[in-house]
Design a protein around this motif. Structure first.
Motif, PDB file in Angstrom:
ATOM      1  N   MET A   1       0.835  -1.205   0.000  1.00 52.27           N
ATOM      2  CA  MET A   1       0.000   0.000   0.000  1.00 52.27           C
ATOM      3  C   MET A   1       0.869   1.254   0.000  1.00 52.27           C
ATOM      4  N   TYR A   2       1.959   1.233   0.760  1.00 49.13           N
ATOM      5  CA  TYR A   2       2.870   2.386   0.755  1.00 49.13           C
ATOM      6  C   TYR A   2       3.542   2.526  -0.613  1.00 49.13           C
ATOM      7  N   GLY A   3       3.925   1.400  -1.194  1.00 46.17           N
ATOM      8  CA  GLY A   3       4.509   1.452  -2.530  1.00 46.17           C
ATOM      9  C   GLY A   3       3.534   1.986  -3.551  1.00 46.17           C
ATOM     10  N   ALA A   4       2.266   1.548  -3.467  1.00 45.49           N
ATOM     11  CA  ALA A   4       1.248   2.036  -4.399  1.00 45.49           C
ATOM     12  C   ALA A   4       1.009   3.531  -4.208  1.00 45.49           C
ATOM     13  N   ALA A   5       1.021   3.992  -2.945  1.00 49.08           N
ATOM     14  CA  ALA A   5       0.857   5.426  -2.685  1.00 49.08           C
ATOM     15  C   ALA A   5       1.924   6.225  -3.418  1.00 49.08           C
ATOM     16  N   ASN A   6       3.153   5.748  -3.361  1.00 51.80           N
ATOM     17  CA  ASN A   6       4.239   6.477  -4.007  1.00 51.80           C
ATOM     18  C   ASN A   6       4.247   6.290  -5.514  1.00 51.80           C
ATOM     19  N   ALA A   7       3.699   5.196  -6.000  1.00 45.78           N
ATOM     20  CA  ALA A   7       3.544   5.036  -7.451  1.00 45.78           C
ATOM     21  C   ALA A   7       2.548   6.064  -7.990  1.00 45.78           C
TER      22      ALA A   7
ATOM     23  N   LYS B   1       9.435   8.012  -6.698  1.00 44.26           N
ATOM     24  CA  LYS B   1       9.921   6.838  -7.437  1.00 44.26           C
ATOM     25  C   LYS B   1      10.880   6.019  -6.579  1.00 44.26           C
ATOM     26  N   ALA B   2      11.749   6.691  -5.857  1.00 44.23           N
ATOM     27  CA  ALA B   2      12.702   5.972  -5.007  1.00 44.23           C
ATOM     28  C   ALA B   2      11.983   5.161  -3.936  1.00 44.23           C
ATOM     29  N   LEU B   3      10.942   5.730  -3.348  1.00 45.59           N
ATOM     30  CA  LEU B   3      10.200   5.015  -2.310  1.00 45.59           C
ATOM     31  C   LEU B   3       9.372   3.882  -2.900  1.00 45.59           C
ATOM     32  N   ALA B   4       8.822   4.097  -4.084  1.00 44.67           N
ATOM     33  CA  ALA B   4       8.086   3.017  -4.751  1.00 44.67           C
ATOM     34  C   ALA B   4       9.035   1.884  -5.124  1.00 44.67           C
TER      35      ALA B   4
ATOM     36  N   VAL C   1       0.041  -1.496 -10.498  1.00 40.80           N
ATOM     37  CA  VAL C   1       0.217  -0.043 -10.463  1.00 40.80           C
ATOM     38  C   VAL C   1       1.685   0.322 -10.685  1.00 40.80           C
ATOM     39  N   TYR C   2       2.581  -0.393 -10.019  1.00 46.04           N
ATOM     40  CA  TYR C   2       4.013  -0.116 -10.158  1.00 46.04           C
ATOM     41  C   TYR C   2       4.476  -0.350 -11.593  1.00 46.04           C
ATOM     42  N   TYR C   3       4.017  -1.420 -12.199  1.00 43.79           N
ATOM     43  CA  TYR C   3       4.410  -1.733 -13.578  1.00 43.79           C
ATOM     44  C   TYR C   3       3.966  -0.619 -14.532  1.00 43.79           C
TER      45      TYR C   3
ATOM     46  N   TYR D   1      -3.300   7.689   4.989  1.00 44.48           N
ATOM     47  CA  TYR D   1      -3.600   8.963   4.325  1.00 44.48           C
ATOM     48  C   TYR D   1      -2.972   9.009   2.943  1.00 44.48           C
ATOM     49  N   LEU D   2      -1.730   8.617   2.834  1.00 42.94           N
ATOM     50  CA  LEU D   2      -0.964   8.807   1.602  1.00 42.94           C
ATOM     51  C   LEU D   2      -1.555   8.048   0.419  1.00 42.94           C
ATOM     52  N   LEU D   3      -1.990   6.816   0.628  1.00 42.76           N
ATOM     53  CA  LEU D   3      -2.515   6.046  -0.497  1.00 42.76           C
ATOM     54  C   LEU D   3      -3.804   6.640  -1.046  1.00 42.76           C
ATOM     55  N   PRO D   4      -4.835   6.888  -0.232  1.00 41.69           N
ATOM     56  CA  PRO D   4      -6.039   7.493  -0.824  1.00 41.69           C
ATOM     57  C   PRO D   4      -5.795   8.885  -1.387  1.00 41.69           C
ATOM     58  N   TYR D   5      -4.913   9.664  -0.737  1.00 37.51           N
ATOM     59  CA  TYR D   5      -4.659  11.011  -1.256  1.00 37.51           C
ATOM     60  C   TYR D   5      -4.030  10.963  -2.637  1.00 37.51           C
ATOM     61  N   TYR D   6      -2.942  10.237  -2.775  1.00 42.50           N
ATOM     62  CA  TYR D   6      -2.258  10.248  -4.063  1.00 42.50           C
ATOM     63  C   TYR D   6      -3.033   9.479  -5.136  1.00 42.50           C
ATOM     64  N   MET D   7      -3.781   8.476  -4.732  1.00 37.29           N
ATOM     65  CA  MET D   7      -4.625   7.777  -5.700  1.00 37.29           C
ATOM     66  C   MET D   7      -5.719   8.711  -6.218  1.00 37.29           C
TER      67      MET D   7
END
Length: 706
Positions: A296-302, A314-317, A404-406, A691-697
């Motif tokens: 979920m954290y990776g998807a947020a950063n993607a 990108k680095a965090l993803a 999502v990452y791909y 917070y981060l995943l729904p916000y950035y999505m």
């Protein structure tokens, strides 16, 4: 046709960035003042603001708050009390100046006492209520000259000659009042025997429990010119400040929080607080689903990277992807994802905690509990332990993230090939074992059975909707990422021979309550994202859109920004396909020619309120400590009286879940209708991913407005 649809997917994945994340809103921030800041232990009886300085009083001393601490001061000469009339048979409880005279609250009602010594009893009434008030413990006049009262019957204010009255039906959460205070811009605060109530533009916010106050019995409130509320309670003082910030500002706070206190070798999970309520005492912890939460954290950063182009994202993803892939690479068999990885010198003796005796004890309450030992096998190199008995939660997280990452992050052929390998490895493990996750003991995991045989059993029938849908979703992700047609062929077998697509039209359980768990909502919606986004068959898309709506009926009232964002993005995509006539003239469902046009017509637009995503994101507290909160006493709550339902489930009188800052959890994978909840009772801090995943999505999909 497939090329056209994949092109459409890529177009929808690159919406223009919008500025909603930079718009300012008010974030309420809490600071608790106790003996650590210089207050005496025990009750603070009164509080006021003199010349801009908060002053707290007890029976023994007076203290002022300056330079970050409370220090004693000499008691000054008090103002003489106003001369009050005698009211036969009544005890005066509250007094406030009003229109040159006084408004007086007492045990028997509300009175106006004019400047000519005339006493008049007041009976508030409007088109709905007519009240003979009792126990008028709270009175104040606001900055607009309106007189407010708090009494047993409820809350009301007099604006000129017009009364506005509130009970639980109008949103009042509680009615045992102790005090009231006015702030700027018409804002009013009420103190009660259980918490404080903030009223702004006729909307009530309930501030109680340790999330907001050191103690729930409020003795007094003072509000500064900047809107900061100082609340005196039986256990100290709460300072609730109003801070102007943007969603992007908030995202920076939570990214910093995750990186500083929730990153363990690239894995993201909650942290443990050695000292209750104190985030400075945080120590890294492990969850039961590190793979899910790291995904979920990776998807947020993607999504963040796709929306902003920020190289940090990108680095965090990338780091999250490598951590998730490590979970797959470390285990006993190619393609089996571990739940957790920890170094062998981890302070908790995990295999002693999860002993065979512990397994047998667990089986007394849950006969399906898996007796496997060790639950934390050692890695081949002897440096790490990895946790087994992996569940469907983990798979849902992995496949959601990998797709999502791909699409959004992997740029080079090397990066894309790494995704293809891990997705192929997991999918091949499942296929090789008959759609089961098979552990190091050669047996299926507790929650890892996706097989036709399981769905036909007395143990698995209730899982077949969710697990069928997810297996078809995993195959769609695998087909999309790897390009290997064998995954399409496997999905076809599961549909044609075993009816997985029919089962998937009931994608989660709603009843009985014992079969309904909130994390199934997460698993369901995350699975839907890959299922629908990567499907090319118009007939299946119609069925899956109907399935999405079925899942949504229960989830829609919870005001969960993550679930709302997934639903809205998929519903909007369906609208675009319908606008492009994607479902027309295809000869779909010839045995029932009305089915396709009916689904398109009925589900053409999503059944969601776009404002709820923004509301939820703004209300998520900056403090993600888990507190115990009991909302069962509230007047504005309707208890769910469904058969077999717990008495601790309910919703506001408007039909929606309580706001996230008023309930006992801050995670976006919990039940918003739970009225009595505890997320660690102050001993855990939860990761900002929620917070981060729904916000950035939502940011990426253009769901936050303009």
């Amino acid at each position: 046709m497939k090329f056209f649809l994949y092109s459409l997917l890529l177009i929808s994945f690159h919406l223009p960035a919008q500025k909603a994340g930079d718009q300012k809103f008010i974030q309420e921030v809490v600071k608790i003042h106790t003996s650590r800041e210089g207050l005496p232990d025990g009750s603070i009886d009164r509080i006021s603001i003199l010349n801009g300085v908060p002053v707290a009083e007890t029976s023994a001393q007076i203290l002022q708050f300056k330079s970050g601490s409370w220090t004693g001061i000499t008691r000054g000469k008090s103002e003489p009390a106003p001369e009050l009339p005698a009211i036969p048979g009544a005890k005066i409880l509250s007094v406030v100046p009003y229109k040159g005279g006084l408004a007086i609250g007492c045990t028997q009602g509300l009175y106006f006492y004019s400047d000519v010594k005339k006493l008049e009893r007041v009976f508030p009434q409007n088109e709905k209520y007519s009240w003979l008030l009792r126990n008028v413990n709270a009175l104040t006049t606001d900055s607009r000259g309106r007189l407010w009262f708090g009494a047993t019957e409820g809350v009301g204010y007099l604006d000129g000659d017009t009364w506005k009255l509130f009970t639980g039906k109008e949103g009042l959460p509680y009615n045992k009042f102790t005090s009231a205070a006015a702030g700027p811009d018409g804002m009013v605060w009420f103190g009660t025997e259980k918490g404080a109530i903030e009223v702004e533009n006729d909307y009530f916010k309930y501030r109680f429990s340790r999330r907001w106050l050191p103690g729930d019995h409020v003795n007094g409130i003072a509000v500064g010119t900047d809107g900061t509320a100082w609340i005196a309670t039986d256990k100290g003082v709460s300072q609730i400040s109003r801070v102007s910030m943007s969603l992007e500002d908030k995202a920076k706070v939570f990214t910093k929080q995750v990186e500083e206190r929730h990153n363990r070798m690239g894995f993201v999970a909650h942290s443990h607080l050695k000292e209750q309520f104190n985030p400075a005492s945080s120590e890294l912890a492990i969850s039961d689903n590190d793979g899910m939460y790291t995904s979920m954290y990776g998807a947020a950063n993607a999504f963040r990277y796709a929306a902003t182009g920020d190289p940090e994202a990108k680095a965090l993803a990338d780091r999250s992807f490598k951590a998730c892939k490590w979970l797959v690479d470390i285990s006993h068999e190619k393609g089996f994802p571990a739940r957790v990885i920890i170094p062998v010198d981890w302070p908790e003796k995990v295999n002693e905690t999860h002993s065979r005796a512990d397994n047998l004890e667990n089986q007394k309450r849950d006969p399906m509990w898996k007796d496997i030992y060790p639950r934390f096998p050692k890695s081949k190199d002897g440096k790490y332990y990895w946790k087994c008995d992996t569940s469907s939660d983990e798979l849902a997280g992995h496949f959601f993230f990998y797709g999502v990452y791909y699409d959004l992050v992997a740029k080079t052929e090397e990066e894309k090939q790494a995704v293809r390998e891990v997705v192929g490895d997991i999918m091949d493990h499942l296929i090789r074992h008959g759609y089961k996750l098979v552990d190091h003991d050669g047996k299926v995991t507790r929650w890892g059975d996706f097989s036709p045989e399981y769905f036909s059993s007395v143990y698995g029938y209730d899982q077949r909707g969710l697990n069928s849908m997810n297996m078809l979703s995993f195959l769609n992700v695998a087909k999309h990422v790897t390009g290997n047609p064998k995954y399409d062929q496997e999905a076809r077998i599961l549909r044609n021979k075993y009816q997985y697509h029919i089962y998937a039209m009931h994608p989660k359980e709603f009843f009985p309550p014992e079969n309904v768990v909130p994390w199934d909502n997460n698993i369901c919606l995350m699975g839907m994202y890959g299922l629908i986004n990567y499907e090319t068959d118009p007939a299946l898309l119609l069925m899956y859109r109907q399935s999405l709506e079925t899942a949504w009926q229960h989830i829609s009232k919870q005001k969960n920004a993550f679930w709302d964002a997934i639903y809205a993005s998929l519903a909007n995509r369906f609208t675009k396909l319908a606008d492009q006539k994607y479902f027309e003239n295809k000869g779909l469902f010839p045995e029932n020619r009305l089915y396709a046009p009916k689904v398109v017509s009925k589900l053409y637009k999503g059944n969601h309120n776009p404002d709820f995503i923004l509301e939820n994101l703004q209300k998520i507290p900056l403090d993600l400590i888990g507190y115990t909160m009991d909302n069962t006493h509230r007047l504005d709550v309707i208890i769910d009286s469904s058969p077999m339902q717990s008495e601790h489930v309910g919703w506001r009188t408007d039909g929606y879940a309580l706001p996230i800052d008023e309930r006992g959890h801050v995670r976006q994978d919990r039940d918003g209708f739970a009225l009595l909840a505890s997320e660690g009772d102050g001993h855990d801090e939860h990761e900002g991913t929620f917070y981060l995943l729904p916000y950035y999505m939502a940011h990426y999909h253009g769901l936050l407005g303009k």
